[in-house]
Design a protein around this motif. Structure first.
Motif, short mmCIF file in Angstrom:
data_model
loop_
_atom_site.label_atom_id
_atom_site.label_comp_id
_atom_site.label_asym_id
_atom_site.label_seq_id
_atom_site.Cartn_x
_atom_site.Cartn_y
_atom_site.Cartn_z
N LEU A 181 12.72 42.04 19.28
CA LEU A 181 12.66 41.43 20.61
C LEU A 181 13.38 42.29 21.65
CD1 LEU A 181 13.37 37.74 19.63
CD2 LEU A 181 11.19 38.92 19.81
N SER A 182 14.49 42.90 21.28
CA SER A 182 15.23 43.68 22.26
C SER A 182 15.96 44.79 21.53
CB SER A 182 16.24 42.78 23.01
OG SER A 182 16.97 43.55 23.96
N ILE A 183 16.20 45.90 22.27
CA ILE A 183 16.83 47.06 21.67
C ILE A 183 17.75 47.71 22.69
CG2 ILE A 183 14.89 48.53 22.29
CD1 ILE A 183 15.45 50.17 19.78
N VAL A 184 18.90 48.22 22.22
CA VAL A 184 19.82 48.91 23.10
C VAL A 184 20.39 50.11 22.35
CG1 VAL A 184 21.71 47.38 22.42
CG2 VAL A 184 21.91 48.72 24.53
N ALA A 202 19.91 43.74 29.54
CA ALA A 202 18.70 43.21 28.92
C ALA A 202 18.98 42.69 27.52
CB ALA A 202 17.60 44.28 28.90
N PHE A 203 19.79 43.40 26.77
CA PHE A 203 20.12 42.98 25.39
C PHE A 203 20.93 41.68 25.40
CE2 PHE A 203 22.81 43.17 21.59
CZ PHE A 203 21.84 43.27 20.62
N ILE A 204 21.93 41.60 26.30
CA ILE A 204 22.77 40.39 26.37
C ILE A 204 21.92 39.20 26.82
CG2 ILE A 204 24.69 39.33 27.59
CD1 ILE A 204 26.07 42.04 27.62
N SER A 205 20.99 39.43 27.78
CA SER A 205 20.11 38.34 28.24
C SER A 205 19.25 37.83 27.08
CB SER A 205 19.25 38.83 29.38
OG SER A 205 18.34 37.83 29.80
N THR A 211 10.09 38.27 23.49
CA THR A 211 10.13 39.72 23.72
C THR A 211 11.07 40.01 24.85
OG1 THR A 211 8.27 39.62 25.19
CG2 THR A 211 7.77 39.98 22.87
N GLY A 212 11.71 41.14 24.77
CA GLY A 212 12.66 41.50 25.82
C GLY A 212 12.64 42.99 26.07
#
Length: 795
Positions: free
Chosen positions: A21-24, A110-113, A157-158
């Motif tokens: 969903l998200s990546i940093v 974006a990851f924290i959200s 998804t993020g």
């Protein structure tokens, strides 16, 4: 970043049925060179599991590998460090705190959200978001049950501009309905706007029909409302009936409560009666002494075996009744107090009766034992106390009972036994040693005189009085024995026959039979004493029950005990003094009873040494053997300690004998007019060594003899040279040659291992002085012999 996200989804998460969903892109704080990716993922299967996965490139850099994963439910705090300024650092608090630095602030936000939205959607436990801007924390749109069919996958998804959206696929039926609808309209595909307008018109028609249907059903609704009103009335009537029933049941309940309370009281009364009966049975069974036992304690015959057995059983039963563990409250009952007082009176009465009877048994057995002394007075034997011990051992269990119930009387009996036995054994042992001394001196007249020594008629009475506290002393005189010893020793060739007496008499003149006789007598003395002490020690251990490691009554110091004094320490009669172990208790009693053994043995040793100093060799061997035997049985026993103390005296006499021999060698004087041959102390050393080897064969104290050999042979060597130097009539080489040849021959014949070096030295001295004598004393007439000896010496 999109390409990396696609690659990670394809290579790592799709095989594990997970959606990324998200990546940093991050690195650890302080270690910015080692980059890795933090990924927020959900599983495609229900129940949905949300994870934070750490992914890093392999060492070769050609593929990614999954390193570690944390469940989102384990995340406690998300710390963004600063909610106002842009800051790429953030912390994730799992079981420990992980500090990260993102490649950009946008990726971090974006990851924290995404994490916040996943928390709101899937977790009941809410995560604390610290230092996070409120713009990032937006609520997800609520999804109803109808909009998300069960069994379908949900995903969030993020990314930089992505949000968490819902997606659900059409099922087969819905696809079929859509296809039928589109087939009914030819332009559904070519003109989507016209198709959408048609569908809108049809929807309006359906809505109007629906509204008309609702308006048409108003009558039915009114009918339904009336039915509901009637139903409410029926419910009210039912409630009234239920209320009346409840009032009736309330009265029944009160009656049942009264019955239940009555039954409870009856049950409680029965329970109390059962418990009371149990307590009464417990007291009757454990605190009731049979009439037969009471009669045995009050009137039982303590003289017969059957009576002793009955008294023993009764005493054990009484002890069990007195030691029963009473339950709480029993000691407050008057009947229990009366029964305990009755038991205490029975115990006191029986303890007094038992103590009095045992005192009488001690007196009677002493009288019987005294009557047998005359039979042993002329023989070198000690009276046998086995019948006395056998009769008393019948009371061993009663003594144990007395020890545990009335320690004061047990203490008194123990003291009386020690006081009486010490006097009895002292009389027997002194008589025994006087017979041994007479037999050593070999005087028969005094022996007959001793055999007919009168015994006082009041001896038994005197012992009886002393047993109950009198301080009478055993009377007797040993002056005749001392005179006899002096006379017999004066009649011998020398009052102190020594190994190297340089007077007219030598050691060879001593009668070997007398030494053998002394050896047998001394061995018989030790052989008689050893079983006597062991038997008494075994009896004391069994009769007084000292195996239980309890303290001994009236314990005194050894010096006070031997002097007959009383301890200065005050204590209650029923309180035992502490003693370290059973062996200490038994040893203290044995010291009290056999306090005369060690002095008598020392006197006997002094007499034997006075008769003949050679006797110290016999005594050392015999005493060492008996000490070794006693120590193998019990190193700390009275017998082992006593014999060890006496052995020290014997060893001192032996050392003194050797020292005297060396001193007498040094005092040897040679007449100037007489010729010197084999010196007397050389011949006597041969006699001493031959006798010592026969005595010390296989002896435990061989080392003492070897040390004595070394001292004596050194003395012989030194004094042979001294005499040779002082000799005027006989050449020095002749004296040295003859004496060292004799010494070498003696050592060769006896084969004394510790004197091998001295044997070689004697041979060397003999050879040297022989050659010296041939060379310098015989002169030229033996020139050829002289040359031959020189040739042999050089060869």
């Amino acid at each position: 970043m999109t390409a990396i996200k696609h690659a990670l989804q394809r290579d790592i998460f799709t095989p594990n049925d997970e959606r990324l969903l998200s990546i940093v892109n991050v690195c650890k704080a302080g270690k910015k060179k080692k980059n890795c990716f933090l990924c927020a993922t959900v599983t495609t299967e229900r129940p949905v599991q949300v994870k934070v996965v750490k992914v890093k490139k392999s060492d070769k850099g050609d593929f990614y590998k999954r390193q570690i994963a944390w469940a989102l439910r384990d995340l406690a705090v998300v710390d963004a460090k600063d909610a106002i300024k842009e800051n790429p650092e953030f912390d994730l608090h799992f079981e420990k705190i992980y500090k990260w630095v993102a490649s950009s602030t946008a990726e971090k936000n974006a990851f924290i959200s995404c994490i916040w939205k996943l928390n709101q959607r899937y977790l009941r436990k809410k995560i604390d978001f610290v230092n996070v801007s409120s713009q990032l924390l937006e609520e997800l749109p609520k999804v109803t049950e109808e909009s998300v069919p069960s069994g379908e996958n949900q995903s969030v998804t993020g990314g930089d501009e992505e949000a968490v959206d819902e997606y659900q696929e059409l099922n087969a039926r819905e696809e079929q309905d859509i296809e039928i609808m589109m087939e009914g309209c030819e332009y559904a595909i070519s003109n989507a706007e016209a198709f959408a307008e048609r569908l809108s018109r049809e929807l309006q028609v359906l809505d109007g029909a629906n509204i008309q249907s609702i308006m048409a059903s108003e009558k039915q609704v009114n009918i339904l409302m009336k039915l509901l009103d009637e139903a409410l009335k029926e419910v009210d009537q039912i409630e009234l009936k239920l209320s009346s029933y409840e009032e009736m049941l309330q009265s029944v309940k009160e009656q049942m409560d009264q019955i239940s309370e009555s039954n409870h009281l009856i049950h409680l009364s029965n329970t109390n009666n059962v418990k009371l009966l149990s307590e009464i049975e417990f007291l009757v069974n454990h605190m009731d002494l049979a009439k037969g036992h009471i009669k045995a304690l009050q009137e039982g015959d303590l003289a017969s075996s059957r009576g002793i057995e009955a008294c023993t059983n009764a005493a054990d039963a009484l002890l069990q009744c007195m030691n029963v563990a009473l339950r709480p409250g029993h000691d407050m009952l008057l009947a229990v107090k009366q029964q305990q007082q009755r038991f205490s009176d029975l115990r006191e009465h029986f303890a007094r009766r038992l103590a009095s009877h045992l005192n009488n048994v001690f007196v009677q057995q002493g009288h019987d034992q005294s009557s047998t002394l005359a039979q042993h007075s002329v023989e070198l034997t000690l009276p046998n106390h086995h019948p006395f011990h056998r009769d008393l051992l019948r009371y061993a269990k009663l003594m144990e009972w007395l020890k545990s119930t009335d320690y004061g009387k047990y203490e008194g009996l123990t003291k009386n036994y020690m006081d009486y036995l010490s006097r009895l054994y002292e009389r027997e042992i002194k008589d025994f040693f006087e017979v041994a001394k007479i037999k050593m001196t070999g005087t028969t007249k005094e022996s007959k005189k001793f055999a007919t020594l009168p015994r006082k008629e009041s001896a038994v009475k005197q012992e009886t009085e002393s047993l109950h506290g009198s301080s009478g002393k055993l009377t007797g005189s040993t002056s005749s024995l001392n005179k006899l010893s002096v006379q017999s020793s004066g009649n011998r060739r020398s009052q102190s026959s020594s190994l190297l007496d340089m007077g007219n008499m030598s050691a060879s003149d001593l009668d070997v039979a007398d030494r053998t006789k002394f050896d047998k007598i001394f061995e018989q003395v030790l052989s008689e004493l050893e079983p006597l002490c062991l038997a008494e020690q075994d009896f004391i251990s069994k009769f007084f029950k000292l195996q239980q490691h309890q303290s001994m009554p009236g314990t005194m110091t050894e010096a006070e005990d031997l002097d007959g004094g009383t301890s200065s320490r005050q204590h209650n009669a029923g309180t035992p003094l502490p003693v370290s172990s059973e062996k200490d208790m038994i040893r203290q009693m044995m010291i009290k009873i056999f306090r005369c053994i060690e002095p008598e043995l020392n006197n006997l040793i002094a007499l034997g040494d006075k008769i003949d100093s050679f006797n110290s060799l016999y005594m050392l061997v015999k005493m060492s053997h008996h000490v070794w035997t006693a120590q193998n049985v019990d190193p700390a026993s009275f017998l082992s300690t006593t014999l060890g103390n006496v052995l020290v005296t014997v060893k001192r006499n032996f050392d003194k004998c050797i020292s005297n021999q060396i001193r007498q060698m040094e005092e040897v004087k040679i007449s100037k007019k007489s010729k010197v041959g084999i010196l007397p102390f050389v011949a006597e050393f041969e006699e001493f060594a031959g006798l010592a080897e026969s005595i010390f064969k296989n002896a435990e104290r061989r080392g003492d003899l070897d040390k004595a050999y070394t001292k004596l042979i050194r003395g012989v060597f030194v004094n042979v040279e001294k005499v040779a130097n002082e000799s005027q009539k006989t050449p020095r080489d002749v004296v040295m040659m003859e004496n060292f040849h004799h010494i070498f021959a003696t050592l060769s014949r006896l084969k004394i291992s510790c004197l091998e070096a001295e044997k070689k030295e004697a041979k060397q001295k003999y050879t040297d002085h022989l050659q010296s004598y041939v060379i310098y004393s015989l002169g030229q007439p033996l020139e050829k012999l002289n040359h031959s000896l020189k040739a042999l010496k050089l060869g």
